[in-house]
Scaffold this motif. Structure first.
Motif, mmCIF file in Angstrom:
data_model
loop_
_atom_site.group_PDB
_atom_site.id
_atom_site.type_symbol
_atom_site.label_atom_id
_atom_site.label_comp_id
_atom_site.label_asym_id
_atom_site.label_seq_id
_atom_site.Cartn_x
_atom_site.Cartn_y
_atom_site.Cartn_z
ATOM 1 N N LEU A 1 0.829 -1.202 0.000
ATOM 2 C CA LEU A 1 0.000 0.000 0.000
ATOM 3 C C LEU A 1 0.869 1.259 0.000
ATOM 4 O O LEU A 1 0.556 2.234 -0.688
ATOM 5 N N VAL A 2 1.948 1.234 0.754
ATOM 6 C CA VAL A 2 2.849 2.388 0.778
ATOM 7 C C VAL A 2 3.504 2.582 -0.586
ATOM 8 O O VAL A 2 3.632 3.718 -1.075
ATOM 9 N N ARG A 3 3.915 1.505 -1.221
ATOM 10 C CA ARG A 3 4.502 1.637 -2.564
ATOM 11 C C ARG A 3 3.499 2.251 -3.536
ATOM 12 O O ARG A 3 3.853 3.101 -4.356
ATOM 13 N N LYS A 4 2.247 1.828 -3.434
ATOM 14 C CA LYS A 4 1.237 2.259 -4.392
ATOM 15 C C LYS A 4 0.716 3.657 -4.114
ATOM 16 O O LYS A 4 0.470 4.435 -5.053
ATOM 17 N N TYR A 5 0.546 4.012 -2.829
ATOM 18 C CA TYR A 5 -0.132 5.262 -2.498
ATOM 19 C C TYR A 5 0.763 6.346 -1.894
ATOM 20 O O TYR A 5 0.349 7.493 -1.804
ATOM 21 N N VAL A 6 1.973 5.986 -1.483
ATOM 22 C CA VAL A 6 2.887 6.996 -0.917
ATOM 23 C C VAL A 6 4.011 7.327 -1.898
ATOM 24 O O VAL A 6 4.247 8.488 -2.220
ATOM 25 N N TYR A 7 4.677 6.306 -2.398
ATOM 26 C CA TYR A 7 5.814 6.530 -3.287
ATOM 27 C C TYR A 7 5.415 6.755 -4.739
ATOM 28 O O TYR A 7 6.181 7.349 -5.510
ATOM 29 N N ASN A 8 4.263 6.305 -5.115
ATOM 30 C CA ASN A 8 3.814 6.347 -6.510
ATOM 31 C C ASN A 8 3.204 7.715 -6.842
ATOM 32 O O ASN A 8 2.000 7.893 -6.859
ATOM 33 N N ILE A 9 4.070 8.693 -7.111
ATOM 34 C CA ILE A 9 3.620 10.070 -7.357
ATOM 35 C C ILE A 9 4.200 10.581 -8.667
ATOM 36 O O ILE A 9 5.091 9.979 -9.262
ATOM 37 N N CYS A 10 3.665 11.718 -9.103
ATOM 38 C CA CYS A 10 4.239 12.428 -10.268
ATOM 39 C C CYS A 10 5.390 13.280 -9.761
ATOM 40 O O CYS A 10 5.209 14.096 -8.850
ATOM 41 N N THR A 11 6.555 13.096 -10.323
ATOM 42 C CA THR A 11 7.734 13.819 -9.844
ATOM 43 C C THR A 11 8.051 15.048 -10.656
ATOM 44 O O THR A 11 8.906 15.843 -10.260
ATOM 45 N N GLU A 12 7.428 15.222 -11.794
ATOM 46 C CA GLU A 12 7.701 16.383 -12.661
ATOM 47 C C GLU A 12 6.578 17.408 -12.526
ATOM 48 O O GLU A 12 5.439 17.064 -12.254
#
Length: 231
Positions: free
Chosen positions: A220-231
């Motif tokens: 869940l952390v991989r999907k909802y915390v780390y999985n963001i738009c970086t640009e």
């Protein structure tokens, strides 16, 4: 650097309380002490450019995030899904309910709002005219009350160190064009995210669907915390 307690919303020592009697255009909010000057500059520039932004949500504690989460999990309410439809929470199994809530609400301890670096913003002119803010994608699209602000944010955020972590739907948190984040501090917070500390904390708290969260917290952390738009 923030402590594990600060990163999951249990400690507020890293925050400043901004009252509406300051020079920050009558706004009241909390933010990380290193974010005050950048957000103040962003607000002032938006005023000067005729698209004044209003902060409608800033810091959120673990306790407040738990209240939001438990209200959605424990009550028979309509949950918004990323395809624009809604579903009654009690029509879902507990695991399905957790998944549905996660489209727009973070598990307590995983919200970027805990860091004091992230803000939900809206067009101040619309609010001052009595508009009832919903925070939906339609409000930021063409002919929506924040279409002008959305364009302004895309052009100006980077100049002041901010970005939109949920600019696009990457399969985790749904698209949130109103959510802005101060990159220099938020990136450090993400790098230091205390997964094991959060897991131990959640086990001790009254969180709806807890067993369906802690058993797969890493994914869940991989999907909802780390999985963001970086640009």
């Amino acid at each position: 650097m923030m402590t594990p307690e600060q990163l999951i919303g249990l400690n507020q020592d890293h925050l400043l309380n901004i009252e509406n009697n300051t020079e920050l255009l009558g706004q009241t909010f909390q933010c990380h002490h290193e974010v005050l000057i950048p957000i103040a500059k962003l607000i002032r520039q938006s005023e000067m450019d005729g698209v004044p932004l209003r902060i409608v949500s800033s810091y959120r504690s673990f306790e407040r995030q738990a209240e939001i989460w438990n209200s959605k999990f424990n009550n028979d309410v309509e949950l918004n899904l990323r395809d624009g439809t809604t579903v009654n929470s009690f029509e879902l199994t507990p695991r399905e309910r957790v998944n549905a809530i996660l489209h727009y609400s973070a598990v307590p301890g995983t919200s970027r709002h805990h860091w004091g670096t992230d803000f939900d913003v809206f067009d101040a002119a619309a609010i001052d005219q009595g508009y009832d803010v919903q925070l939906t994608e339609e409000e930021f699209e063409d002919k929506g009350p924040c279409s002008g602000l959305d364009e302004w944010l895309d052009y100006n955020l980077e100049k002041f160190g901010f970005f939109k972590p949920y600019r696009e739907d990457k399969g985790g948190v749904a698209c949130e064009p109103w959510h802005i984040s101060y990159r220099p501090i938020a990136e450090k917070a993400l790098d230091e995210f205390p997964l094991e500390f959060l897991k131990d904390t959640l086990r001790q708290m009254e969180i709806g669907g807890k067993e369906h969260i802690t058993s797969r917290l890493e994914s869940l952390v991989r999907k909802y915390v780390y999985n963001i738009c970086t640009e």
